[in-house]
Design an enzyme around this catalytic site. Structure first.
Site, PDB file in Angstrom:
ATOM      1  N   ASN A   1       0.812  -1.231   0.000  1.00 23.18           N
ATOM      2  CA  ASN A   1       0.000   0.000   0.000  1.00 23.18           C
ATOM      3  C   ASN A   1       0.840   1.273   0.000  1.00 23.18           C
ATOM      4  O   ASN A   1       0.314   2.369  -0.092  1.00 23.18           O
ATOM      5  CB  ASN A   1      -1.004  -0.003   1.166  1.00 23.18           C
ATOM      6  CG  ASN A   1      -0.329  -0.130   2.513  1.00 23.18           C
ATOM      7  OD1 ASN A   1       0.862   0.118   2.635  1.00 23.18           O
ATOM      8  ND2 ASN A   1      -1.082  -0.510   3.518  1.00 23.18           N
TER       9      ASN A   1
ATOM     10  N   GLY B   1       5.328   2.868  -0.426  1.00 24.89           N
ATOM     11  CA  GLY B   1       6.765   2.600  -0.559  1.00 24.89           C
ATOM     12  C   GLY B   1       7.150   1.689  -1.711  1.00 24.89           C
ATOM     13  O   GLY B   1       6.573   1.744  -2.802  1.00 24.89           O
TER      14      GLY B   1
ATOM     15  N   TYR C   1      16.038  -5.191  14.078  1.00 30.32           N
ATOM     16  CA  TYR C   1      15.816  -5.019  12.633  1.00 30.32           C
ATOM     17  C   TYR C   1      16.871  -5.790  11.840  1.00 30.32           C
ATOM     18  O   TYR C   1      16.537  -6.541  10.922  1.00 30.32           O
ATOM     19  CB  TYR C   1      15.853  -3.531  12.274  1.00 30.32           C
ATOM     20  CG  TYR C   1      15.615  -3.266  10.797  1.00 30.32           C
ATOM     21  CD1 TYR C   1      14.360  -3.453  10.231  1.00 30.32           C
ATOM     22  CD2 TYR C   1      16.647  -2.834   9.957  1.00 30.32           C
ATOM     23  CE1 TYR C   1      14.133  -3.228   8.873  1.00 30.32           C
ATOM     24  CE2 TYR C   1      16.433  -2.596   8.598  1.00 30.32           C
ATOM     25  CZ  TYR C   1      15.174  -2.793   8.071  1.00 30.32           C
ATOM     26  OH  TYR C   1      14.949  -2.572   6.726  1.00 30.32           O
TER      27      TYR C   1
HETATM   28  N1  LIG Z   1      13.311   2.240   2.541  1.00 36.18           N
HETATM   29  C1  LIG Z   1      14.538   1.784   2.633  1.00 36.18           C
HETATM   30  O1  LIG Z   1      15.506   2.565   2.604  1.00 36.18           O
HETATM   31  C2  LIG Z   1      14.801   0.309   2.778  1.00 36.18           C
HETATM   32  C3  LIG Z   1      16.132  -0.130   2.782  1.00 36.18           C
HETATM   33  C4  LIG Z   1      16.387  -1.492   2.913  1.00 36.18           C
HETATM   34  C5  LIG Z   1      15.350  -2.385   3.016  1.00 36.18           C
HETATM   35  N2  LIG Z   1      14.052  -1.938   3.014  1.00 36.18           N
HETATM   36  C6  LIG Z   1      12.984  -2.945   3.139  1.00 36.18           C
HETATM   37  O2  LIG Z   1      12.024  -2.713   2.129  1.00 36.18           O
HETATM   38  C7  LIG Z   1      10.752  -3.232   2.529  1.00 36.18           C
HETATM   39  C8  LIG Z   1       9.668  -2.212   2.212  1.00 36.18           C
HETATM   40  O3  LIG Z   1       9.898  -1.068   2.997  1.00 36.18           O
HETATM   41  P1  LIG Z   1       9.554   0.426   2.550  1.00 36.18           P
HETATM   42  O4  LIG Z   1      10.812   1.184   2.586  1.00 36.18           O
HETATM   43  O5  LIG Z   1       8.709   0.436   1.353  1.00 36.18           O
HETATM   44  O6  LIG Z   1       8.743   0.882   3.869  1.00 36.18           O
HETATM   45  P2  LIG Z   1       7.256   1.425   4.079  1.00 36.18           P
HETATM   46  O7  LIG Z   1       6.990   2.547   3.146  1.00 36.18           O
HETATM   47  O8  LIG Z   1       7.162   1.684   5.543  1.00 36.18           O
HETATM   48  O9  LIG Z   1       6.357   0.180   3.678  1.00 36.18           O
HETATM   49  C9  LIG Z   1       6.279  -0.948   4.512  1.00 36.18           C
HETATM   50  C10 LIG Z   1       5.034  -1.731   4.183  1.00 36.18           C
HETATM   51  O10 LIG Z   1       4.970  -2.853   5.090  1.00 36.18           O
HETATM   52  C11 LIG Z   1       3.655  -2.888   5.621  1.00 36.18           C
HETATM   53  N3  LIG Z   1       3.587  -3.524   6.937  1.00 36.18           N
HETATM   54  C12 LIG Z   1       4.188  -3.153   8.086  1.00 36.18           C
HETATM   55  N4  LIG Z   1       3.817  -3.958   9.087  1.00 36.18           N
HETATM   56  C13 LIG Z   1       2.955  -4.865   8.561  1.00 36.18           C
HETATM   57  C14 LIG Z   1       2.214  -5.957   9.088  1.00 36.18           C
HETATM   58  N5  LIG Z   1       2.259  -6.284  10.382  1.00 36.18           N
HETATM   59  N6  LIG Z   1       1.447  -6.676   8.245  1.00 36.18           N
HETATM   60  C15 LIG Z   1       1.355  -6.349   6.945  1.00 36.18           C
HETATM   61  N7  LIG Z   1       2.019  -5.328   6.391  1.00 36.18           N
HETATM   62  C16 LIG Z   1       2.814  -4.594   7.188  1.00 36.18           C
HETATM   63  C17 LIG Z   1       3.237  -1.423   5.719  1.00 36.18           C
HETATM   64  O11 LIG Z   1       1.848  -1.335   5.883  1.00 36.18           O
HETATM   65  P3  LIG Z   1       1.155  -0.066   6.634  1.00 36.18           P
HETATM   66  O12 LIG Z   1       1.192   1.037   5.642  1.00 36.18           O
HETATM   67  O13 LIG Z   1      -0.188  -0.550   6.989  1.00 36.18           O
HETATM   68  O14 LIG Z   1       2.015   0.219   7.827  1.00 36.18           O
HETATM   69  C18 LIG Z   1       3.744  -0.935   4.374  1.00 36.18           C
HETATM   70  O15 LIG Z   1       2.837  -1.276   3.365  1.00 36.18           O
HETATM   71  C19 LIG Z   1      10.892  -3.562   4.011  1.00 36.18           C
HETATM   72  O16 LIG Z   1      11.031  -4.962   4.157  1.00 36.18           O
HETATM   73  C20 LIG Z   1      12.183  -2.869   4.427  1.00 36.18           C
HETATM   74  O17 LIG Z   1      12.835  -3.532   5.494  1.00 36.18           O
HETATM   75  C21 LIG Z   1      13.765  -0.604   2.902  1.00 36.18           C
END
Ligand SMILES: NC(=O)c1ccc[n+]([C@@H]2O[C@H](COP(=O)([O-])OP(=O)(O)OC[C@H]3O[C@@H](n4cnc5c(N)ncnc54)[C@H](OP(=O)(O)O)[C@@H]3O)[C@@H](O)[C@H]2O)c1
Length: 328
Positions: A25, A27, A188
């Site tokens: 939803n 990111g 994490y």
């Molecule tokens: N952004 C970065 O710089 C970065 C770097 C390295 C790795 N990552 C990895 O990339 C992935 C995506 O992260 P993002 O950066 O796109 O972050 P984000 O914008 O915070 O998106 C995270 C997503 O995970 C969902 N989520 C969280 N808790 C959940 C739960 N209990 N059940 C179902 N869905 C859940 C959130 O839903 P809600 O909106 O409902 O909270 C949101 O849709 C993650 O695994 C993160 O560790 C990100």
């Protein structure tokens, strides 16, 4: 972002393919959905917040990827549907899997993307540390439950586990839940190392069981401006989120750029014969030594099965049968 910004150049179309993306939803997940939808796939947004997921669908339908004239985006787009999934609840994971197995005739791609980062210490209803369960254990169970359907949907199915370069600083602790020694970053980076070890061990088990319809990938997406830093102000210091955004701005990718390695692992022909590996910038990369250690991967798998009360069985086909029983 002015350097390190690889693009997935694959022209693959995904007509008649079903793709599940957890946390789609916002990111990286939402941008992955936007790309794969335009390639013709049926996209299942597996999200905990239905309203936010429906808003994402509206946005994805209205706004194509930035380079919409590319060959892979020509032709009819696919479909977008929402399933309720809260990875921090095993009950929710089981219900979602049951619904997916009943309603979907095939599953070709499973993108385990959802994640939380550096939250305050919290124990889930199942008794696990929140980051461990959301980022790793919930996806572990979801994947195992969906594997038989994916096997029958093959060949060419893929499972993608979104990890992070921060796994480099992580270790798998005896006390996986970090009850006595919790740290928001420690939890994490352990969960992100677990994503890579799971990828490696699952690929090994699939190979040994001669299940060659499914390949498994883990990846670092880059450092991206998303909502992932939503807890920084609480667990680092007030204002940390804004300060990081300002100082890191030149190094940050936007979410569309941040989705490229996930898209690469999902569709690129060059990755089609690879399994169990770790990727960054749309190519194979080397994770830290623990993530390459067969014994650590096996021990984590066994320990996770015990935590989930799944009977460890080296015969993978039988193991999957017993796992399937838990939602019968
Ligand atoms: N952004 C970065 O710089 C970065 C770097 C390295 C790795 N990552 C990895 O990339 C992935 C995506 O992260 P993002 O950066 O796109 O972050 P984000 O914008 O915070 O998106 C995270 C997503 O995970 C969902 N989520 C969280 N808790 C959940 C739960 N209990 N059940 C179902 N869905 C859940 C959130 O839903 P809600 O909106 O409902 O909270 C949101 O849709 C993650 O695994 C993160 O560790 C990100």
């Amino acid at each position: 972002m002015w350097f390190f910004h690889s693009q997935c150049t694959s022209k693959s179309r995904l007509v008649d393919k079903t793709v599940i993306i957890t946390g789609a939803n916002t990111g990286i997940g939402k941008e992955t959905a936007r790309d794969l939808y335009r390639r013709g796939a049926r996209i299942i947004l597996a999200c905990r917040n239905i309203q936010k997921a429906n808003d994402a669908i509206e946005d994805i339908k209205k706004n194509p990827p930035s380079k919409a004239d590319r060959e892979q985006f020509q032709g009819a787009p696919g479909e977008l549907v929402v399933y309720q999934l809260d990875l921090s609840s095993l009950k929710s994971v089981k219900e979602c899997a049951k619904k997916l197995l009943t309603k979907e005739s095939a599953i070709h791609l499973l993108i385990n993307n959802a994640g939380v980062m550096m939250c305050p210490q919290e124990t889930t209803e199942d008794g696990f540390e929140l980051q461990l369960q959301t980022n790793y254990i919930g996806h572990f169970l979801l994947t195992l439950l969906l594997l038989p359907k994916m096997q029958s949907s093959g060949p060419g199915c893929r499972i993608i586990n979104v990890s992070s370069f921060l796994h480099l600083f992580g270790a798998i602790h005896n006390d996986l839940n970090l009850k006595e020694s919790y740290g928001p970053m420690k939890a994490y980076i352990q969960s992100k190392l677990a994503n890579i070890l799971f990828t490696k061990e699952l690929a090994r088990r699939l190979k040994e069981a001669n299940i060659d319809e499914i390949n498994v990938y883990s990846l670092h997406p880059g450092v991206i401006t998303t909502e992932i830093g939503r807890h920084y102000n609480t667990t680092i210091f007030p204002g940390a989120s804004t300060i990081f955004q300002i100082f890191l701005q030149p190094f940050l990718k936007n979410p569309e750029q941040g989705a490229q390695t996930t898209i690469y692992c999902s569709v690129d022909e060059k990755a089609a014969d690879e399994t169990g590996l770790y990727y960054k910038e749309c190519g194979v990369a080397t994770p830290q030594w623990r993530a390459q250690d067969d014994q650590i991967a096996k021990d984590l798998w066994d320990k996770t099965c015990r935590l989930l009360h799944l009977e460890c069985n080296e015969d993978f086909a039988n193991f999957l049968k017993t796992v399937s029983q838990i939602i019968k």
